[in-house]
Design a protein around this motif. Structure first.
Motif, short mmCIF file in Angstrom:
data_model
loop_
_atom_site.label_atom_id
_atom_site.label_comp_id
_atom_site.label_asym_id
_atom_site.label_seq_id
_atom_site.Cartn_x
_atom_site.Cartn_y
_atom_site.Cartn_z
N GLY A 20 155.32 37.46 9.51
CA GLY A 20 154.58 36.33 10.07
C GLY A 20 153.09 36.63 10.19
O GLY A 20 152.62 37.73 9.86
N ILE A 21 152.37 35.65 10.67
CA ILE A 21 150.92 35.74 10.78
C ILE A 21 150.54 35.55 12.24
O ILE A 21 151.02 34.59 12.88
N PRO A 22 149.69 36.42 12.80
CA PRO A 22 149.24 36.21 14.19
C PRO A 22 148.54 34.85 14.34
O PRO A 22 147.88 34.37 13.40
N ALA A 23 148.68 34.27 15.51
CA ALA A 23 148.10 32.95 15.74
C ALA A 23 146.59 32.94 15.52
O ALA A 23 146.03 31.94 15.06
N ALA A 24 145.91 34.03 15.85
CA ALA A 24 144.45 34.09 15.71
C ALA A 24 144.03 34.10 14.24
O ALA A 24 142.87 33.81 13.93
N ASP A 25 144.96 34.46 13.32
CA ASP A 25 144.60 34.59 11.91
C ASP A 25 145.07 33.42 11.06
O ASP A 25 144.76 33.36 9.87
N VAL A 26 145.85 32.49 11.65
CA VAL A 26 146.43 31.40 10.86
C VAL A 26 145.34 30.56 10.21
O VAL A 26 145.46 30.16 9.04
N ASN A 27 144.24 30.28 10.94
CA ASN A 27 143.19 29.43 10.40
C ASN A 27 142.30 30.13 9.38
O ASN A 27 141.41 29.49 8.82
N HIS A 28 142.53 31.42 9.15
CA HIS A 28 141.65 32.17 8.24
C HIS A 28 142.37 32.68 6.99
O HIS A 28 141.76 33.36 6.17
N VAL A 29 143.68 32.38 6.84
CA VAL A 29 144.44 32.97 5.71
C VAL A 29 143.93 32.46 4.37
O VAL A 29 144.16 33.12 3.34
N PHE A 30 143.25 31.27 4.36
CA PHE A 30 142.74 30.74 3.10
C PHE A 30 141.29 31.13 2.85
O PHE A 30 140.70 30.68 1.86
N ASP A 31 140.73 31.97 3.73
CA ASP A 31 139.38 32.48 3.49
C ASP A 31 139.41 33.56 2.43
O ASP A 31 140.40 34.29 2.27
N ARG A 32 138.30 33.68 1.73
CA ARG A 32 138.23 34.66 0.64
C ARG A 32 138.21 36.08 1.20
O ARG A 32 137.50 36.35 2.16
N PHE A 33 139.02 36.92 0.59
CA PHE A 33 139.15 38.33 0.94
C PHE A 33 139.79 38.56 2.33
O PHE A 33 139.74 39.66 2.84
N PHE A 34 140.39 37.49 2.90
CA PHE A 34 141.01 37.69 4.20
C PHE A 34 142.43 38.22 4.01
O PHE A 34 143.20 37.72 3.18
N ARG A 35 142.75 39.26 4.79
CA ARG A 35 144.10 39.83 4.79
C ARG A 35 144.55 40.01 6.23
O ARG A 35 143.77 40.45 7.08
N VAL A 36 145.81 39.67 6.48
CA VAL A 36 146.35 39.88 7.83
C VAL A 36 146.53 41.36 8.07
O VAL A 36 146.09 41.92 9.07
#
Length: 624
Positions: free
Chosen positions: A548-564
């Motif tokens: 899963g993805i932490p709630a704080a990172d959900v809005n950033h998963v489609f940003d470039r070079f973003f990794r959970v």
């Protein structure tokens, strides 16, 4: 009510109607009073002179009286002769004639009732002064028994003597009541005529004042309407005098003011329209820094309730720079300021440009502030810096590995065939990873520049989705020793939904989502692929059973070079660009992509694509 009456009364007394009538009436009244007083006084003087002339004794009478007083006859005989002379004077205007000798003794009178005064000393001081040759009043007016008498005192002089000796005085009295009664009658007639003249004058003054005040009132009413912004109608010019010329000038002035006002109003509306639809916020202040104009963009950027609430406030308070800047700083030095109005839920950065409003004399009458929203530019600059940093970091890591293994091979590891083969495999993997990353970067660059080619066609989205998933089933089936086992569960109805898209680009999106689901699913996990029809759009979803993805990172998963999990993603060969590319492609199809995830329970990626009913022709066949 009483105050209104007082106001109306005060207005009536201060009106030009009243003033003109009052001035005319007072002028007429004063004129008639002065003329009347002069006339009555002159008439009285002339009447008294006429009475004096009428009661003047004839010379023969005075001469006879003088001779009797200087004769040497018997005393009583002289008195008798004097009485005869006095009775012989037939003058109806004379009421009484008395003769006094040089010793002040009354020697005779024609008044029957006054005979007891004969041979007595006179008590009249004026007569005594005349006998003594002193200064005396020759024609006094005396009052006796409520009546007024004109008295004429004439000394009797002995012309035969060498020294003109006064031998006596003759006193003539005439009743003035008939004269004054006549004067009163004349005065009454005059003042009656004067009253009538004043009354007629008042009426004439009212008429004249109305004729004068009417055009002035019309001009006043017209100017009031002009002041209120009503330019309709005009003043009728009925005369060619100064008032008529004034009315004509007011009509001309009205036209000029209307033209000027319309021009100013047009310019104001045009300026308001420009300011209202400007993408930048605009604020204007007075010379004290208080806001007197603000457009809607500035209201929105500054998070104000409305424009009216900002009017009158200090520009320092509205821009939240009170304490950091002073009004003198803005007037003298500051040309632009960077303002941060960001909140936890919303980013907002403004660039404020200040310009002075100056007259030709140099007097500063205010400040104009232009607020330019630089949030997007600030975000782009931040993303560009982050992008450069990420690219540098992502490329530096594999390049460092390649260089390290290449150096090791040069240092002798190439002599060991097994070790050299392992090193070359690592170099090949890292090189492939860099090539994949560069291809992804080129793909994003083409998307950003708008040069990416989209070859759209109508496809059966359900069949295309199954076709792509079949490839992953074949990979599992053909892999004798898979690194990770997984199962694809399909919930795709057999419905004919035709969507316009580029099949290769869409396949790239599904491949990316499936690869991520496989990477982050546990061994033996189940990946669920589902399709739902929402009438106007079709929603595809891919769910995994990963971390899963932490709630704080959900809005950033489609940003470039973003990794959970950056370490794990890099170990599995991820570049952090796949989801960014997928989002760009889906948006090119006018669709939406989003993720729902609970940390520790897996993630679900959704794709929503719009569609319209599509009827197939006989020649349209799906070709695998």
């Amino acid at each position: 009510m009483r105050r209104q009456k007082k106001h109306k009364l005060r207005s009536a007394f201060s009106s030009i109607h009243f003033k003109v009538a009052l001035v005319f009436t007072l002028t007429l009244l004063v004129t008639l009073e002065v003329v009347g007083a002069f006339f009555v006084k002159q008439l009285e003087r002339e009447s008294l002179d006429s009475v004096k002339n009428q009661i003047a004794l004839k010379p023969y009478a005075t001469d006879t009286l003088t001779e009797q007083l200087v004769s040497s006859d018997d005393y009583d005989h002289v008195n008798a002769e004097i009485y005869k002379v006095l009775n012989s004077i037939n003058n109806p205007a004379i009421s009484e004639i008395s003769v006094v000798d040089a010793n002040g003794i009354v020697r005779g009178t024609n008044d029957v009732s006054g005979q007891d005064s004969i041979n007595r000393k006179t008590t009249d001081p004026n007569v005594k002064a005349a006998l003594a040759g002193a200064k005396f009043n020759k024609s006094p007016i005396e009052e006796s028994d409520g009546k007024r008498y004109q008295v004429v005192i004439r000394p009797l002089v002995n012309s035969r003597s060498t020294d003109n000796h006064i031998v006596g005085v003759v006193v003539v009295r005439a009743n003035l009541e008939p004269t004054y009664k006549s004067l009163n009658n004349i005065s009454l007639i005059f003042f009656s005529a004067a009253f009538l003249a004043i009354l007629l004058g008042v009426i004439m003054s009212i008429i004249i004042s109305q004729s004068l005040a009417k055009p002035i009132t019309a001009i006043n009413d017209r100017t009031l309407k002009i002041a209120q912004g009503d330019y309709t109608g005009e003043i009728r010019v009925q005369s060619n005098d100064e008032i008529g010329q004034l009315a004509e000038n007011v009509n001309i002035l009205t036209l000029r003011i209307e033209e000027t006002t319309n021009s100013i109003d047009f310019e104001k509306r045009r300026l308001d329209s420009v300011l209202e639809y400007m993408t930048d916020g605009v604020i204007a202040t007075d010379r004290r820094g208080n806001i007197n104009m603000i457009n809607s963009t500035a209201v929105r950027d500054l998070d104000l309730t409305d424009g009216d609430s900002a009017i009158g406030k200090s520009i320092l308070d509205v821009l939240h720079i009170n304490g950091k800047q002073t009004l003198r700083d803005l007037l003298e030095g500051s040309q632009e300021l960077f303002l941060d109005f960001s909140t936890p839920d919303h980013e907002l950065f403004l660039q404020a440009y200040f310009s002075l409003i100056q007259r030709s004399s140099g007097f500063v009458s205010g400040i104009v502030v232009v607020l330019h929203d630089v949030t997007e530019q600030y975000r782009i600059d931040a993303e560009r810096r982050q992008f450069v940093s990420n690219v540098s970091h992502e490329l530096r890591t594999p390049l460092t590995s390649v260089k390290s293994y290449a150096d090791a091979l040069q240092d002798g590891a190439i002599e060991d065939p097994e070790l050299a083969r392992n090193f070359l495999n690592v170099i090949q993997d890292e090189t492939s990873r860099m090539i994949s990353m560069i291809n992804d970067l080129l793909e994003l660059s083409r998307m950003d520049s708008g040069t990416m080619q989209i070859e759209s066609e109508y496809v059966n989205i359900g069949e295309l989705f199954n076709y792509i998933l079949d490839r992953f089933d074949m990979i599992i089936a053909n892999d004798d020793a898979p690194k990770k086992r997984y199962t694809i569960r399909r919930e795709i109805p057999q419905s004919q939904i035709w969507v316009e898209l580029d099949t290769s680009k869409f396949t790239q999106v599904i491949d990316n989502l499936m690869n991520n689901a496989i990477k982050y699913s546990p061994d033996g996990g189940v990946i669920t692929a589902r399709m739902d029809d929402e009438q106007t759009e079709v929603i595809l979803s891919i769910s995994d059973q990963g971390l899963g993805i932490p709630a704080a990172d959900v809005n950033h998963v489609f940003d470039r070079f973003f990794r959970v999990d950056k370490a794990r993603s890099r170990a599995q060969g991820g570049s952090g660009l796949g989801l960014a590319i997928s989002k760009e492609i889906v948006e090119r199809f006018d669709g939406r992509i989003w993720v729902e995830s609970v940390e520790g329970q897996g993630s679900t990626f959704f794709i929503a694509l719009p569609y319209e009913p599509y009827e197939l022709d006989d020649e349209d066949v799906w070709d695998d």
